[in-house]
Design a protein around this motif. Sequence first.
Motif, PDB file in Angstrom:
ATOM      1  N   SER A 206     106.271  34.314   9.970  1.00  0.00           N
ATOM      2  CA  SER A 206     107.262  35.392   9.903  1.00  0.00           C
ATOM      3  C   SER A 206     108.063  35.536  11.186  1.00  0.00           C
ATOM      4  N   ASP A 207     107.574  34.979  12.297  1.00  0.00           N
ATOM      5  CA  ASP A 207     108.280  35.104  13.579  1.00  0.00           C
ATOM      6  C   ASP A 207     109.152  33.891  13.892  1.00  0.00           C
ATOM      7  N   LEU A 208     109.181  32.894  13.015  1.00  0.00           N
ATOM      8  CA  LEU A 208     109.884  31.662  13.330  1.00  0.00           C
ATOM      9  C   LEU A 208     111.389  31.864  13.429  1.00  0.00           C
TER      10      LEU A 208
ATOM     11  N   GLU B 104     102.794  32.255   5.175  1.00  0.00           N
ATOM     12  CA  GLU B 104     101.840  33.109   5.870  1.00  0.00           C
ATOM     13  C   GLU B 104     100.908  33.737   4.845  1.00  0.00           C
ATOM     14  N   GLY B 105      99.608  33.698   5.138  1.00  0.00           N
ATOM     15  CA  GLY B 105      98.638  34.181   4.181  1.00  0.00           C
ATOM     16  C   GLY B 105      98.789  35.661   3.870  1.00  0.00           C
ATOM     17  N   GLY B 106      98.764  36.014   2.578  1.00  0.00           N
ATOM     18  CA  GLY B 106      98.858  37.395   2.154  1.00  0.00           C
ATOM     19  C   GLY B 106     100.248  37.976   2.172  1.00  0.00           C
ATOM     20  N   GLN B 107     101.259  37.164   2.481  1.00  0.00           N
ATOM     21  CA  GLN B 107     102.618  37.680   2.560  1.00  0.00           C
ATOM     22  C   GLN B 107     103.269  37.677   1.180  1.00  0.00           C
ATOM     23  N   TRP B 108     103.925  38.785   0.845  1.00  0.00           N
ATOM     24  CA  TRP B 108     104.674  38.867  -0.417  1.00  0.00           C
ATOM     25  C   TRP B 108     105.810  39.889  -0.243  1.00  0.00           C
ATOM     26  N   PRO B 109     107.004  39.603  -0.620  1.00  0.00           N
ATOM     27  CA  PRO B 109     107.457  38.359  -1.262  1.00  0.00           C
ATOM     28  C   PRO B 109     107.525  37.205  -0.268  1.00  0.00           C
ATOM     29  N   ARG B 110     107.529  36.028  -0.795  1.00  0.00           N
ATOM     30  CA  ARG B 110     107.467  34.829   0.037  1.00  0.00           C
ATOM     31  C   ARG B 110     108.867  34.429   0.493  1.00  0.00           C
ATOM     32  N   THR B 111     109.379  35.221   1.409  1.00  0.00           N
ATOM     33  CA  THR B 111     110.720  34.933   1.919  1.00  0.00           C
ATOM     34  C   THR B 111     110.675  34.178   3.237  1.00  0.00           C
ATOM     35  N   ASP B 112     109.583  34.313   3.972  1.00  0.00           N
ATOM     36  CA  ASP B 112     109.435  33.624   5.254  1.00  0.00           C
ATOM     37  C   ASP B 112     108.532  32.412   5.066  1.00  0.00           C
ATOM     38  N   TYR B 113     109.053  31.253   5.356  1.00  0.00           N
ATOM     39  CA  TYR B 113     108.282  30.013   5.228  1.00  0.00           C
ATOM     40  C   TYR B 113     108.901  28.976   6.149  1.00  0.00           C
ATOM     41  N   VAL B 114     108.183  27.890   6.345  1.00  0.00           N
ATOM     42  CA  VAL B 114     108.659  26.765   7.154  1.00  0.00           C
ATOM     43  C   VAL B 114     108.517  25.503   6.322  1.00  0.00           C
TER      44      VAL B 114
ATOM     45  N   ARG C   3     112.898  23.628  14.166  1.00  0.00           N
ATOM     46  CA  ARG C   3     114.294  24.045  14.353  1.00  0.00           C
ATOM     47  C   ARG C   3     114.808  24.615  13.037  1.00  0.00           C
ATOM     48  N   LEU C   4     115.951  25.291  13.145  1.00  0.00           N
ATOM     49  CA  LEU C   4     116.584  25.869  11.965  1.00  0.00           C
ATOM     50  C   LEU C   4     117.455  24.819  11.288  1.00  0.00           C
ATOM     51  N   GLN C   5     117.207  24.587  10.007  1.00  0.00           N
ATOM     52  CA  GLN C   5     117.969  23.635   9.211  1.00  0.00           C
ATOM     53  C   GLN C   5     118.631  24.414   8.079  1.00  0.00           C
ATOM     54  N   ASP C   6     119.956  24.641   8.208  1.00  0.00           N
ATOM     55  CA  ASP C   6     120.695  25.446   7.237  1.00  0.00           C
ATOM     56  C   ASP C   6     120.116  26.839   7.112  1.00  0.00           C
ATOM     57  N   GLY C   7     119.714  27.386   8.269  1.00  0.00           N
ATOM     58  CA  GLY C   7     119.166  28.733   8.299  1.00  0.00           C
ATOM     59  C   GLY C   7     117.711  28.842   7.933  1.00  0.00           C
ATOM     60  N   THR C   8     117.047  27.737   7.595  1.00  0.00           N
ATOM     61  CA  THR C   8     115.637  27.745   7.203  1.00  0.00           C
ATOM     62  C   THR C   8     114.821  26.979   8.241  1.00  0.00           C
ATOM     63  N   PRO C   9     113.703  27.539   8.724  1.00  0.00           N
ATOM     64  CA  PRO C   9     112.877  26.811   9.703  1.00  0.00           C
ATOM     65  C   PRO C   9     112.305  25.534   9.100  1.00  0.00           C
ATOM     66  N   GLU C  10     112.342  24.488   9.881  1.00  0.00           N
ATOM     67  CA  GLU C  10     111.806  23.196   9.469  1.00  0.00           C
ATOM     68  C   GLU C  10     111.030  22.595  10.636  1.00  0.00           C
ATOM     69  N   ILE C  11     109.872  22.054  10.368  1.00  0.00           N
ATOM     70  CA  ILE C  11     109.028  21.464  11.402  1.00  0.00           C
ATOM     71  C   ILE C  11     108.848  19.986  11.114  1.00  0.00           C
ATOM     72  N   LYS C  12     108.947  19.191  12.188  1.00  0.00           N
ATOM     73  CA  LYS C  12     108.848  17.736  12.083  1.00  0.00           C
ATOM     74  C   LYS C  12     107.869  17.225  13.120  1.00  0.00           C
ATOM     75  N   SER C  13     107.258  16.088  12.839  1.00  0.00           N
ATOM     76  CA  SER C  13     106.222  15.558  13.725  1.00  0.00           C
ATOM     77  C   SER C  13     106.824  15.083  15.045  1.00  0.00           C
ATOM     78  N   CYS C  14     106.007  15.107  16.065  1.00  0.00           N
ATOM     79  CA  CYS C  14     106.364  14.587  17.385  1.00  0.00           C
ATOM     80  C   CYS C  14     105.507  13.356  17.634  1.00  0.00           C
ATOM     81  N   LYS C  15     106.155  12.223  17.902  1.00  0.00           N
ATOM     82  CA  LYS C  15     105.417  10.969  18.005  1.00  0.00           C
ATOM     83  C   LYS C  15     104.500  10.914  19.222  1.00  0.00           C
ATOM     84  N   ASP C  16     104.745  11.784  20.211  1.00  0.00           N
ATOM     85  CA  ASP C  16     103.917  11.778  21.414  1.00  0.00           C
ATOM     86  C   ASP C  16     102.625  12.561  21.249  1.00  0.00           C
ATOM     87  N   LEU C  17     102.442  13.218  20.111  1.00  0.00           N
ATOM     88  CA  LEU C  17     101.257  14.031  19.880  1.00  0.00           C
ATOM     89  C   LEU C  17     100.351  13.364  18.858  1.00  0.00           C
TER      90      LEU C  17
END
Length: 394
Positions: free
Chosen positions: A58-60, A172-182, A245-259
């Motif tokens: 929800s904080d993303l 996020e667990g227990g969140q409703w409505p499901r408007t915040d997601y990554v 990062r924000l992709q078209d206003g929606t949070p998106e997470i991608k892998s980092c090859k160094d991790l």
Amino acid sequence: MSSHDRAAAAVFAQIALAADGAVVGLVLAYVAIQSFIKFSSTSSALRKIRRAPDVRVSDLRFLLSSPDDNNDNSNTTNAHESEATGGKLLVVRGLVEAKSMVEGNWRNLRPNVLVSHESGERGVVLQRTQTCIYNEWRGLFGWTSDVRNLIARSWKEQKSTSLRTVPFILLEGGQWPRTDYVIVNLDGSRHPIPLMTVYHQLQPVHASPYTFLQALFGHEYPVGLLDEEKILPLGKEISAVGICRLQDGTPEIKSCKDLPFFLSEMTKDQMVLDLAFRTKVLLWGGILLGSLSFGILGYAIVRNWDRWKEWRQQRQARQPRDAVAEIAADEDVSDVPDGELCVICLLQRRRSAFVPCGHLVCCQRCALSVERGSAPKCPVCRQTIRNSVRIYST
């Protein structure tokens, strides 16, 4: 242990102990260098994950839309990461759900999920593996070479794997409505996925007359087929570590090859503890193997140096004998006046003068014998000599 295994062990032992263990020392040194390289990469990953904020879904949006604070030293790494990739390195924990559940498409009553063929479990990632197990016997007429028998395994496996994925998100667990997601982006990621095994069965392969002929002539033949299905189920709580990062206003997470992590069942604290333990093992393992390799290589160098000096001394000892043999063939065997006889052997003519005294009192053979003594001295003046010089008369 069979005779072939004993022969292989003897060959490997001879190779490993060649040059007084120099091969073992070099192998240990290589393993130690690789351990230090892995320690460096693991330490870097540990520092990045420690500095990465552990945020809720929800904080993303607020965190990604706010500017980076470059004055904060603790976020220096994240600021550089953001400048390079256009995102922030974050740790997000949430529940797995199909993306179609939050797209708001009311026409699609059935969510876009994957269903296991055997168990019926639903998930967003489905991996099916079929492994055909072969047994290899040398047979009555198909005796293979000893080298192949030593290297090849008696059981062989041929595996085919198929991996299917559908777009999925973390909620996020227990969140409703499901408007915040990554949104989880798996493109270009080679990190392991925390899959769950839902089906596992080994089926024997029935023998046929052709199988009997294969075994008779020493060819491999199938003995079993292993079917296995793994899924990433819906509702599973996992952590995602990567560039967000924000992709078209929606949070998106991608892998980092160094991790070493992207999707994991562990929390951030568990990841930090795991990486800290790895760094300690790699560091002390590299130090131990490096010290052991230095000791073995030092011992091998000293032993081979002593052997080289011994060989050189033996070679130098053989050279005077060869010179004496040449001298004996060149000696004057004719009658020699008493005043020109060697003062030591009284048989040969005086041929060598000592340096630095210059006395010409010995034949070449006796002069070499005096010169090779522990304290070479002239037999006339008892002065210490350095060497002798062959004198040729006209």
